[in-house]
Write a protein that holds these residues in place. Sequence first.
Motif, PDB file in Angstrom:
ATOM      1  N   VAL A   1      44.938  57.740  22.276  1.00 25.37           N
ATOM      2  CA  VAL A   1      44.526  57.540  20.652  1.00 25.37           C
ATOM      3  C   VAL A   1      45.444  57.487  19.928  1.00 25.37           C
ATOM      4  CG1 VAL A   1      42.334  58.555  21.321  1.00 25.37           C
ATOM      5  CG2 VAL A   1      43.935  59.905  19.810  1.00 25.37           C
ATOM      6  N   ASP A   2      46.667  57.927  20.569  1.00 26.38           N
ATOM      7  CA  ASP A   2      47.561  57.614  19.483  1.00 26.38           C
ATOM      8  C   ASP A   2      48.909  56.844  19.606  1.00 26.38           C
ATOM      9  OD1 ASP A   2      48.530  59.686  20.924  1.00 26.38           O
ATOM     10  OD2 ASP A   2      49.737  60.871  20.103  1.00 26.38           O
TER      11      ASP A   2
ATOM     12  N   THR B   1      43.724  53.136  14.772  1.00 28.00           N
ATOM     13  CA  THR B   1      44.167  54.395  14.702  1.00 28.00           C
ATOM     14  C   THR B   1      43.268  55.255  15.147  1.00 28.00           C
ATOM     15  OG1 THR B   1      42.655  54.752  13.380  1.00 28.00           O
ATOM     16  CG2 THR B   1      44.241  53.738  12.078  1.00 28.00           C
ATOM     17  N   PRO B   2      43.238  56.881  15.342  1.00 24.44           N
ATOM     18  CA  PRO B   2      42.674  56.992  16.286  1.00 24.44           C
ATOM     19  C   PRO B   2      41.880  57.094  15.655  1.00 24.44           C
ATOM     20  CG  PRO B   2      44.888  58.886  16.225  1.00 24.44           C
ATOM     21  CD  PRO B   2      44.949  57.271  14.964  1.00 24.44           C
ATOM     22  N   GLU B   3      40.787  57.364  14.616  1.00 26.86           N
ATOM     23  CA  GLU B   3      39.547  57.305  13.917  1.00 26.86           C
ATOM     24  C   GLU B   3      39.047  56.273  14.566  1.00 26.86           C
ATOM     25  OE1 GLU B   3      42.575  57.411  12.128  1.00 26.86           O
ATOM     26  OE2 GLU B   3      42.008  59.839  11.503  1.00 26.86           O
TER      27      GLU B   3
ATOM     28  N   LEU C   1      45.796  66.752  17.002  1.00 24.60           N
ATOM     29  CA  LEU C   1      44.418  65.326  16.967  1.00 24.60           C
ATOM     30  C   LEU C   1      43.988  65.541  18.520  1.00 24.60           C
ATOM     31  CD1 LEU C   1      44.398  63.271  16.699  1.00 24.60           C
ATOM     32  CD2 LEU C   1      45.971  61.918  17.662  1.00 24.60           C
ATOM     33  N   THR C   2      44.570  66.227  20.075  1.00 21.93           N
ATOM     34  CA  THR C   2      43.384  66.231  20.700  1.00 21.93           C
ATOM     35  C   THR C   2      41.981  67.273  19.974  1.00 21.93           C
ATOM     36  OG1 THR C   2      45.197  66.483  22.503  1.00 21.93           O
ATOM     37  CG2 THR C   2      42.825  67.096  22.696  1.00 21.93           C
TER      38      THR C   2
ATOM     39  N   HIS D   1      35.086  66.032  16.760  1.00 18.63           N
ATOM     40  CA  HIS D   1      34.823  64.927  15.566  1.00 18.63           C
ATOM     41  C   HIS D   1      33.658  63.919  16.981  1.00 18.63           C
ATOM     42  CE1 HIS D   1      34.490  61.477  13.166  1.00 18.63           C
ATOM     43  NE2 HIS D   1      34.235  61.001  13.841  1.00 18.63           N
ATOM     44  N   ILE D   2      34.141  63.715  18.036  1.00 14.46           N
ATOM     45  CA  ILE D   2      32.835  63.199  18.862  1.00 14.46           C
ATOM     46  C   ILE D   2      31.504  63.770  18.936  1.00 14.46           C
ATOM     47  CG2 ILE D   2      32.326  61.893  21.339  1.00 14.46           C
ATOM     48  CD1 ILE D   2      34.670  60.427  19.463  1.00 14.46           C
ATOM     49  N   GLU D   3      31.630  65.309  19.000  1.00 14.52           N
ATOM     50  CA  GLU D   3      31.080  65.950  19.124  1.00 14.52           C
ATOM     51  C   GLU D   3      30.025  65.787  17.539  1.00 14.52           C
ATOM     52  OE1 GLU D   3      31.165  70.457  22.244  1.00 14.52           O
ATOM     53  OE2 GLU D   3      32.564  69.938  20.166  1.00 14.52           O
ATOM     54  N   TYR D   4      30.693  66.320  16.820  1.00 13.70           N
ATOM     55  CA  TYR D   4      29.403  66.701  15.783  1.00 13.70           C
ATOM     56  C   TYR D   4      29.023  65.234  14.832  1.00 13.70           C
ATOM     57  CZ  TYR D   4      29.289  66.256  10.565  1.00 13.70           C
ATOM     58  OH  TYR D   4      28.600  66.498   9.075  1.00 13.70           O
ATOM     59  N   GLU D   5      29.685  63.718  15.473  1.00 17.85           N
ATOM     60  CA  GLU D   5      29.452  62.855  15.401  1.00 17.85           C
ATOM     61  C   GLU D   5      27.869  62.581  16.138  1.00 17.85           C
ATOM     62  OE1 GLU D   5      29.176  58.739  13.389  1.00 17.85           O
ATOM     63  OE2 GLU D   5      30.353  60.565  12.855  1.00 17.85           O
ATOM     64  N   MET D   6      27.836  62.418  17.572  1.00 17.99           N
ATOM     65  CA  MET D   6      27.212  62.517  18.439  1.00 17.99           C
ATOM     66  C   MET D   6      26.592  63.156  18.624  1.00 17.99           C
ATOM     67  SD  MET D   6      28.513  59.222  18.800  1.00 17.99           S
ATOM     68  CE  MET D   6      26.483  58.998  20.055  1.00 17.99           C
TER      69      MET D   6
END
Length: 269
Positions: free
Chosen positions: A11-12, A18-20, A50-51, A57-62
């Motif tokens: 992602v970088d 961006t990673p986002e 970052l990893t 983030h994916i866990e929280y978002e989804m």
Amino acid sequence: MEIGVISDLHVDRHKTLTPEDYQNVLSNVLYQRHIDLLLIAGDISNNYKLTNQFVKHIEYEMQIKVLFIPGNHDFWATETDVTSAEILDFYLQMDACLIGKPYVINDEWAIVGNTGWYDYTYANPKFSLERVARRKYYGATWQDKVKIDWPMEDRKLSNIAARQATKDIERVKDKKIILMTHIVTHPRFAVPTPHRIFDYFNAFIGTSDFDQIYQQYDIRYSIMGHVHFRNTFVENGTTYICPCLGYQREWRTSNIEQEINHALYSFSL
């Protein structure tokens, strides 16, 4: 349950995204595909912080379970203030990291994961072990040589990884196993030879130390990354999956959503 698997997001490493951006696009694809559990087979980024942030983030978002194993890039230490061994210790403390922590899905299925490591056996035998251990060929240097500071040589690391994976499988051996590694564990995923460069550099793509695992245990799915191929095949009752996104220059299109959607492999349990 719909399980999604992907690897080598890097992602970088994109020139403009961006990673986002990767987080947002992956989340959108997971939503569209109705994924309940995401497995990432390594190389999320070149920085352990970052990893970690990306997985969380994916866990929280989804609001789904995300499980991963670090790839070789996730251990790169040159841009951090810690060693690769300390980075490994960091990952082992993460709930999402599978190493040493088999994940039981239900009464029938479990997931076991380990980075694995390369043992040089995928190189053309014309190269001696001493020649391969230099990790330099045709003016190119295998970057793990300068960006990872493991305190032991590669073949020993490969053996340790296979023994840890076996130990973890033993804990859930009564179940059907989904095995996830980063390093290639089947030679069909090595770069086809003869090849001017990869006759040599295939040495750092795969390992033979996992061969016995496939013979002894009920491995129904085997997920791996590292080589940046996307391919799936079935052999002796095992579905082998290489779901790499890879670098932008390797994509078929310039559309990240299309590429992630193509790379993401899913199956139902």
